[in-house]
Enzyme design. Sequence first.
Site, PDB file in Angstrom:
ATOM      1  N   GLU A  30       0.835  -1.138  -0.109  1.00 13.07           N
ATOM      2  CA  GLU A  30       0.023  -0.090  -0.020  1.00 13.07           C
ATOM      3  C   GLU A  30       1.045   1.181  -0.107  1.00 13.07           C
ATOM      4  O   GLU A  30       1.984   1.402   0.739  1.00 13.07           O
ATOM      5  CB  GLU A  30      -0.751  -0.005   1.151  1.00 13.07           C
ATOM      6  CG  GLU A  30      -1.890  -1.131   1.278  1.00 13.07           C
ATOM      7  CD  GLU A  30      -3.018  -1.099   2.205  1.00 13.07           C
ATOM      8  OE1 GLU A  30      -2.821  -0.139   2.950  1.00 13.07           O
ATOM      9  OE2 GLU A  30      -3.926  -1.768   2.431  1.00 13.07           O
ATOM     10  N   ASP A  31       0.613   2.121  -0.588  1.00 12.33           N
ATOM     11  CA  ASP A  31       0.952   3.580  -0.505  1.00 12.33           C
ATOM     12  C   ASP A  31       2.207   3.833  -0.894  1.00 12.33           C
ATOM     13  O   ASP A  31       3.094   4.365  -0.336  1.00 12.33           O
ATOM     14  CB  ASP A  31       0.691   4.104   0.689  1.00 12.33           C
ATOM     15  CG  ASP A  31      -0.925   4.299   1.058  1.00 12.33           C
ATOM     16  OD1 ASP A  31      -1.589   3.692   0.243  1.00 12.33           O
ATOM     17  OD2 ASP A  31      -1.422   5.192   1.830  1.00 12.33           O
ATOM     18  N   CYS A  69      -6.323   4.696  -2.449  1.00 10.48           N
ATOM     19  CA  CYS A  69      -6.563   3.336  -2.391  1.00 10.48           C
ATOM     20  C   CYS A  69      -7.980   2.711  -2.738  1.00 10.48           C
ATOM     21  O   CYS A  69      -8.035   1.736  -3.662  1.00 10.48           O
ATOM     22  CB  CYS A  69      -6.090   2.721  -1.033  1.00 10.48           C
ATOM     23  SG  CYS A  69      -7.089   3.426   0.427  1.00 10.48           S
ATOM     24  N   ASP A 235      -0.497  -0.193  -4.606  1.00 11.49           N
ATOM     25  CA  ASP A 235      -1.705   0.281  -4.940  1.00 11.49           C
ATOM     26  C   ASP A 235      -2.011   1.565  -5.451  1.00 11.49           C
ATOM     27  O   ASP A 235      -3.009   1.935  -5.851  1.00 11.49           O
ATOM     28  CB  ASP A 235      -2.640  -0.163  -3.720  1.00 11.49           C
ATOM     29  CG  ASP A 235      -2.659   0.847  -2.545  1.00 11.49           C
ATOM     30  OD1 ASP A 235      -1.747   1.554  -2.546  1.00 11.49           O
ATOM     31  OD2 ASP A 235      -3.373   0.868  -1.710  1.00 11.49           O
ATOM     32  N   HIS A 236      -0.918   2.427  -5.191  1.00 16.10           N
ATOM     33  CA  HIS A 236      -0.683   3.696  -5.988  1.00 16.10           C
ATOM     34  C   HIS A 236       0.661   4.191  -5.329  1.00 16.10           C
ATOM     35  O   HIS A 236       1.476   3.493  -4.730  1.00 16.10           O
ATOM     36  CB  HIS A 236      -1.766   4.699  -5.801  1.00 16.10           C
ATOM     37  CG  HIS A 236      -2.354   4.701  -4.218  1.00 16.10           C
ATOM     38  ND1 HIS A 236      -1.192   5.539  -3.405  1.00 16.10           N
ATOM     39  CD2 HIS A 236      -3.201   4.197  -3.259  1.00 16.10           C
ATOM     40  CE1 HIS A 236      -1.632   5.464  -1.971  1.00 16.10           C
ATOM     41  NE2 HIS A 236      -2.901   4.770  -2.163  1.00 16.10           N
TER      42      HIS A 236
END
Length: 628
Positions: A30-31, A69, A235-236
Amino acid sequence: MFRALVLFCFGVISAAAAADRPNILWLTSEDNGPQYGCYGDTYATTPHIDALAAKGIRFKRCWSNAPVCAPARTCLISGRWAPADGAEHMRSDIPLPDGHQMYPQFLRSVGYYCSNNSKEDYNLTKPKDGKKDLVWNESSGKAHWKNRAEGQPFFAVFNDTITHESQIRRRPHTLIHDPAKAPLPPFHPDTPEVRHDWAQYYDNITLMDGKLGKHLDELEKAGLAEDTIIMHYGDHGPGMPRFKRWPYNTGLQVGLIMHFPEKWKHLAPKGYAPGGVNEELVSFVDLTATLLSIAGVKPPDYFQGRAICGEFAKPAPEFIHGFRGRMDERYDLVRSTTDGRYVYIRNYLPHLPYGQFLNYMFQQATTRVWKAQFDEGRLPEPQTRFWKPKPAEELYDLESDPWETINLADSTAHAEIKTRLAQGQRQWLTQVRDLGFIPEGERLAQAKTQSPKDIFATEEAYPITTVMEAADLATNPALAKPEALAKWLDHSNASVRYWAVQGYLIRGENAIRTNAPKIEQMLGDSSPSVRIAAAETLISVAQSPAVLERSTRTLLDCADMKTQPYFVAIEAVNVLDRWQVRLKPWQAQIHALPGQAPESVQKRLKEYIARLHDHLLEGDQIKSTGEN
């Protein structure tokens, strides 16, 4: 007896369908963007990810479609551009379009065991039969491919949250990376707080890398490595301000690595070789079609991405696209497009600053010190830009300007490039029928409990070409004078009227005064979103006490959740918050508005109205919240 025979036959068919299909393992995080050694980052410490890339293939140009997200995961689970379903905001709870499924349902139909450990976070309502999950065999912190039936192929997701934005601000923390050597972007100020946050971000990537290595070891020890296709991606982009939540390349680019064992190399992307680099344009709407293609399942026609590899692979597109909608409690509307070298950004609410106050984002030390130095007048360009209103258009050359700080939108030398990307973006948005140009309050009021995609499927319900023409003219003062907007004020479609009013607001006082009486009439419009836009437009310039009173009363009425839908109130309270200094005579009435969401509002959406009311009452005071 008959039922037992049917179940037996179904089991035989499922087993046959599942025979000789690859296992597929997704190791996600994530992130975090591609801040890995294998992507050339010399500050990063990522031995396991680098080793995976050395025996697999690394994708150089992968976008997550959304820089936050829930919308990004919505593109993944649906195989679709989230704004096409009205699911682009952070966050939403939108019904799936009729006849649509989430991708694990396709895999389960051909015999896969599908497990998800541990996060879902979709903006689309997950299909259920009573309490039975129709999407995953198991989705929890205990979900694992080990729980499948013997010999059953699996699709398993293991998602690591250690790299999440919330973990950057976790204290105490003993740094692994030297903050003095942290590679700071030119738009962040060079302060101890910023350096610590960046070093901790890289520390967390190293911790994630170690956990990824353990998953790979577990697969190896189980003797499944040669039967399993592995993919890794974040996710980004990084969970830092002006990265996360912003659809620049820096907010959308992720590392994507795929490994195909020898047995399944015939399903790999064209040109696959150990340590290889793929320069095709790929994005999250492609990963879902790719997953099904690898599993031998033809992606449905309603998917909006293409299979990168596998049985149903298709050629790469000329462009890929990104989007930004409402971020928690604050509205914005941005669309971005890249051809791999240039990034074109279209800001449809340019009068709003990039860095609107967002409670969650302001919990990070970097955000607070950056904003404080801006307020004190201590920052040089380009560090001031994030706190100011946006241009209508932005264009960046990633080859010469990877941090996207030199806006080429007005460069005559780049005019043809800008036109090509802008036209590519418009074609995409029209093709997928992007619903983001319908204000959220208006959209949900019409859709009610149905899918917005289904409600707005016809030109009569949503004349997208006309709506986008109005939005373009309204939000780019260089394209049209105020009188060109006047014809749109009487249009039968509420979204067209909304954008026409926004056009006057964006152009400012002189434009508003040319048509103030008509805008005042729109305080009685049938659409609450149009009424709110008209009220803000009139409040933005000095008006007679009577007009200011009526405009404010309109907003107070729309902001009352006792009589208005939740997201209509969110729209209205945003305006009240923006203009609270001018509306000081109504402070008591504003503060008396209900600040607690109704019980009918989904739990994860409830806090947005409370955050807005906190800001109305306390200004830029931070209230700690959970993961976001």
